[in-house]
Design a protein around this motif. Structure first.
Motif, PDB file in Angstrom:
ATOM      1  N   ILE A  10       0.838  -1.201   0.000  1.00  0.00           N
ATOM      2  CA  ILE A  10       0.000   0.000   0.000  1.00  0.00           C
ATOM      3  C   ILE A  10       0.873   1.251   0.000  1.00  0.00           C
ATOM      4  O   ILE A  10       0.637   2.187  -0.777  1.00  0.00           O
ATOM      5  N   GLN A  11       1.893   1.278   0.847  1.00  0.00           N
ATOM      6  CA  GLN A  11       2.771   2.448   0.898  1.00  0.00           C
ATOM      7  C   GLN A  11       3.469   2.664  -0.437  1.00  0.00           C
ATOM      8  O   GLN A  11       3.529   3.795  -0.938  1.00  0.00           O
ATOM      9  N   ARG A  12       3.992   1.619  -1.043  1.00  0.00           N
ATOM     10  CA  ARG A  12       4.659   1.754  -2.357  1.00  0.00           C
ATOM     11  C   ARG A  12       3.699   2.290  -3.409  1.00  0.00           C
ATOM     12  O   ARG A  12       4.075   3.104  -4.255  1.00  0.00           O
ATOM     13  N   LYS A  13       2.448   1.831  -3.360  1.00  0.00           N
ATOM     14  CA  LYS A  13       1.427   2.288  -4.307  1.00  0.00           C
ATOM     15  C   LYS A  13       1.221   3.806  -4.171  1.00  0.00           C
ATOM     16  O   LYS A  13       1.190   4.532  -5.174  1.00  0.00           O
ATOM     17  N   PHE A  14       1.117   4.278  -2.929  1.00  0.00           N
ATOM     18  CA  PHE A  14       0.955   5.714  -2.693  1.00  0.00           C
ATOM     19  C   PHE A  14       2.193   6.486  -3.138  1.00  0.00           C
ATOM     20  O   PHE A  14       2.075   7.523  -3.789  1.00  0.00           O
ATOM     21  N   LEU A  15       3.370   5.997  -2.784  1.00  0.00           N
ATOM     22  CA  LEU A  15       4.599   6.705  -3.133  1.00  0.00           C
ATOM     23  C   LEU A  15       4.768   6.822  -4.642  1.00  0.00           C
ATOM     24  O   LEU A  15       5.176   7.869  -5.145  1.00  0.00           O
ATOM     25  N   LYS A  16       4.438   5.770  -5.348  1.00  0.00           N
ATOM     26  CA  LYS A  16       4.546   5.802  -6.814  1.00  0.00           C
ATOM     27  C   LYS A  16       3.619   6.871  -7.385  1.00  0.00           C
ATOM     28  O   LYS A  16       4.016   7.645  -8.265  1.00  0.00           O
ATOM     29  N   LEU A  17       2.403   6.934  -6.888  1.00  0.00           N
ATOM     30  CA  LEU A  17       1.452   7.941  -7.356  1.00  0.00           C
ATOM     31  C   LEU A  17       1.931   9.347  -7.008  1.00  0.00           C
ATOM     32  O   LEU A  17       1.960  10.236  -7.866  1.00  0.00           O
ATOM     33  N   ILE A  18       2.310   9.555  -5.774  1.00  0.00           N
ATOM     34  CA  ILE A  18       2.752  10.879  -5.322  1.00  0.00           C
ATOM     35  C   ILE A  18       3.981  11.334  -6.097  1.00  0.00           C
ATOM     36  O   ILE A  18       4.055  12.476  -6.554  1.00  0.00           O
ATOM     37  N   ASN A  19       4.933  10.447  -6.272  1.00  0.00           N
ATOM     38  CA  ASN A  19       6.178  10.806  -6.946  1.00  0.00           C
ATOM     39  C   ASN A  19       6.010  10.996  -8.444  1.00  0.00           C
ATOM     40  O   ASN A  19       6.901  11.516  -9.101  1.00  0.00           O
ATOM     41  N   SER A  20       4.866  10.622  -8.975  1.00  0.00           N
ATOM     42  CA  SER A  20       4.590  10.872 -10.395  1.00  0.00           C
ATOM     43  C   SER A  20       3.900  12.220 -10.588  1.00  0.00           C
ATOM     44  O   SER A  20       3.654  12.625 -11.715  1.00  0.00           O
ATOM     45  N   SER A  21       3.602  12.909  -9.499  1.00  0.00           N
ATOM     46  CA  SER A  21       2.848  14.162  -9.577  1.00  0.00           C
ATOM     47  C   SER A  21       3.752  15.344  -9.909  1.00  0.00           C
ATOM     48  O   SER A  21       4.973  15.262  -9.804  1.00  0.00           O
ATOM     49  N   VAL A  22       3.103  16.439 -10.274  1.00  0.00           N
ATOM     50  CA  VAL A  22       3.839  17.667 -10.593  1.00  0.00           C
ATOM     51  C   VAL A  22       4.361  18.367  -9.341  1.00  0.00           C
ATOM     52  O   VAL A  22       5.076  19.359  -9.455  1.00  0.00           O
ATOM     53  N   LEU A  23       4.036  17.859  -8.173  1.00  0.00           N
ATOM     54  CA  LEU A  23       4.514  18.467  -6.929  1.00  0.00           C
ATOM     55  C   LEU A  23       6.013  18.282  -6.740  1.00  0.00           C
ATOM     56  O   LEU A  23       6.644  19.016  -5.996  1.00  0.00           O
ATOM     57  N   ILE A  24       6.567  17.286  -7.411  1.00  0.00           N
ATOM     58  CA  ILE A  24       7.987  16.969  -7.242  1.00  0.00           C
ATOM     59  C   ILE A  24       8.831  18.012  -7.972  1.00  0.00           C
ATOM     60  O   ILE A  24       8.742  18.163  -9.185  1.00  0.00           O
ATOM     61  N   LYS A  25       9.650  18.703  -7.199  1.00  0.00           N
ATOM     62  CA  LYS A  25      10.560  19.684  -7.784  1.00  0.00           C
ATOM     63  C   LYS A  25      12.000  19.328  -7.454  1.00  0.00           C
ATOM     64  O   LYS A  25      12.868  19.423  -8.298  1.00  0.00           O
ATOM     65  N   ASN A  26      12.238  18.937  -6.214  1.00  0.00           N
ATOM     66  CA  ASN A  26      13.601  18.673  -5.760  1.00  0.00           C
ATOM     67  C   ASN A  26      13.816  17.248  -5.272  1.00  0.00           C
ATOM     68  O   ASN A  26      14.860  16.660  -5.508  1.00  0.00           O
ATOM     69  N   GLU A  27      12.844  16.726  -4.569  1.00  0.00           N
ATOM     70  CA  GLU A  27      13.060  15.461  -3.870  1.00  0.00           C
ATOM     71  C   GLU A  27      11.787  14.614  -3.898  1.00  0.00           C
ATOM     72  O   GLU A  27      10.696  15.128  -3.694  1.00  0.00           O
ATOM     73  N   GLU A  28      11.958  13.329  -4.138  1.00  0.00           N
ATOM     74  CA  GLU A  28      10.830  12.413  -4.076  1.00  0.00           C
ATOM     75  C   GLU A  28      10.484  12.113  -2.624  1.00  0.00           C
ATOM     76  O   GLU A  28      11.326  12.252  -1.738  1.00  0.00           O
ATOM     77  N   LEU A  29       9.252  11.685  -2.413  1.00  0.00           N
ATOM     78  CA  LEU A  29       8.820  11.245  -1.092  1.00  0.00           C
ATOM     79  C   LEU A  29       9.222   9.784  -0.948  1.00  0.00           C
ATOM     80  O   LEU A  29       8.925   8.960  -1.802  1.00  0.00           O
ATOM     81  N   TYR A  30       9.927   9.456   0.135  1.00  0.00           N
ATOM     82  CA  TYR A  30      10.465   8.115   0.311  1.00  0.00           C
ATOM     83  C   TYR A  30       9.716   7.272   1.325  1.00  0.00           C
ATOM     84  O   TYR A  30       9.947   6.073   1.426  1.00  0.00           O
ATOM     85  N   SER A  31       8.829   7.899   2.088  1.00  0.00           N
ATOM     86  CA  SER A  31       8.097   7.183   3.128  1.00  0.00           C
ATOM     87  C   SER A  31       6.849   7.979   3.475  1.00  0.00           C
ATOM     88  O   SER A  31       6.784   9.178   3.197  1.00  0.00           O
ATOM     89  N   LEU A  32       5.882   7.327   4.077  1.00  0.00           N
ATOM     90  CA  LEU A  32       4.687   8.033   4.522  1.00  0.00           C
ATOM     91  C   LEU A  32       4.733   8.311   6.026  1.00  0.00           C
ATOM     92  O   LEU A  32       3.703   8.538   6.651  1.00  0.00           O
ATOM     93  N   SER A  33       5.936   8.329   6.575  1.00  0.00           N
ATOM     94  CA  SER A  33       6.070   8.727   7.980  1.00  0.00           C
ATOM     95  C   SER A  33       5.926  10.247   8.053  1.00  0.00           C
ATOM     96  O   SER A  33       6.184  10.970   7.079  1.00  0.00           O
ATOM     97  N   GLU A  34       5.519  10.731   9.212  1.00  0.00           N
ATOM     98  CA  GLU A  34       5.332  12.179   9.377  1.00  0.00           C
ATOM     99  C   GLU A  34       6.624  12.944   9.106  1.00  0.00           C
ATOM    100  O   GLU A  34       6.609  13.994   8.451  1.00  0.00           O
ATOM    101  N   GLU A  35       7.740  12.412   9.563  1.00  0.00           N
ATOM    102  CA  GLU A  35       9.034  13.071   9.373  1.00  0.00           C
ATOM    103  C   GLU A  35       9.390  13.155   7.885  1.00  0.00           C
ATOM    104  O   GLU A  35       9.862  14.196   7.408  1.00  0.00           O
TER     105      GLU A  35
END
Length: 98
Positions: A10-35
């Motif tokens: 489930i986490q990988r599925k979310f990360l793949k979707l998020i990291n394919s978005s136009v929000l990415i400018k500098n760094e991909e999201l690597y985890s769904l932890s708050e930090e």
């Protein structure tokens, strides 16, 4: 172990979707932890009021709920959390695809 694998998928599925978005400018999201989410928001200079950010936090919260529920026997709460996370994913998918 099965529940752990499910959370990971489930986490990988979310990360793949998020990291394919136009929000990415500098760094991909690597985890769904708050930090990790906080670091990602700052690095990409994303407005915290963005609906996708709110959905990411909801997904993170539900994944934590799934982690806690998986320590117990599978309950209705666990099944509801799985259903909720799928709804969050579908909503996020629509937001990103727009």
């Amino acid at each position: 172990m099965k529940e752990f694998n499910k959370r990971s998928i489930i986490q990988r599925k979310f990360l793949k979707l998020i990291n394919s978005s136009v929000l990415i400018k500098n760094e991909e999201l690597y985890s769904l932890s708050e930090e990790a989410i906080e670091r990602w928001i700052i690095s990409n200079k994303i407005n915290r009021e963005n609906n996708i950010i709110l959905l990411i936090y909801k997904a993170s919260e539900k994944l934590q709920c799934i982690a806690n529920k998986s320590q117990e026997s599978i309950t209705n709460g666990y099944n509801l959390a799985i259903e909720d996370i799928e709804i969050i994913y579908q909503t996020m998918f629509k937001e990103i695809e727009v």
